[in-house]
Enzyme design. Structure first.
Site, PDB file in Angstrom:
ATOM      1  CG  HIS A   4      -1.920   1.121   1.178  1.00 27.36           C
ATOM      2  ND1 HIS A   4      -2.993   1.107   0.318  1.00 27.36           N
ATOM      3  CD2 HIS A   4      -1.993   2.279   1.868  1.00 27.36           C
ATOM      4  CE1 HIS A   4      -3.691   2.208   0.492  1.00 27.36           C
ATOM      5  NE2 HIS A   4      -3.108   2.935   1.438  1.00 27.36           N
ATOM      6  CB  CYS A   5       1.790   3.649  -2.421  1.00 31.39           C
ATOM      7  SG  CYS A   5       2.628   5.228  -2.627  1.00 31.39           S
ATOM      8  CG  LEU A   6       0.417   5.859   3.387  1.00 33.67           C
ATOM      9  CD1 LEU A   6       1.072   6.407   4.640  1.00 33.67           C
ATOM     10  CD2 LEU A   6      -1.017   5.490   3.668  1.00 33.67           C
ATOM     11  CG  ASN A   9      -5.915   6.555  -0.675  1.00 38.65           C
ATOM     12  OD1 ASN A   9      -5.605   5.762   0.204  1.00 38.65           O
ATOM     13  ND2 ASN A   9      -7.115   7.106  -0.764  1.00 38.65           N
ATOM     14  CG  ASN A  10      -4.767   1.721  -5.677  1.00 37.55           C
ATOM     15  OD1 ASN A  10      -5.149   0.741  -5.055  1.00 37.55           O
ATOM     16  ND2 ASN A  10      -5.050   1.923  -6.953  1.00 37.55           N
TER      17      ASN A  10
END
Length: 79
Positions: A4-6, A9-10
């Protein structure tokens, strides 16, 4: 590979790796551009005037932050 990459947001995986890569690429290019602007502005200033000490600190702090951001984002491009 999925994580997950902040920033986007995905989850980043094989299907959306291009979006993550372009985000990191453009952010790295932007930080290099900002570093060049800060260095060129700092070189054009007349530092003999003694009343501008906070401005010197500002240029040094901005330059250090831009170099740190470039180094951090640049390592993501290698992967």
């Amino acid at each position: 590979m999925d994580h997950h990459c902040l920033w986007i947001n995905n989850c980043v995986g094989y299907w959306n790796y291009k979006a993550f890569f372009t985000l990191v690429l453009y952010a790295t290019i932007g930080s290099i551009h900002s570093t060049i602007i800060v260095i060129s502005c700092a070189c054009q200033k007349d530092w003999n005037y003694s009343g501008r000490t906070p401005l010197k600190i500002f240029y040094v702090a901005c330059g250090a932050m831009m170099v740190a951001l470039f180094a951090t984002l640049g390592t993501l491009l290698v992967l």
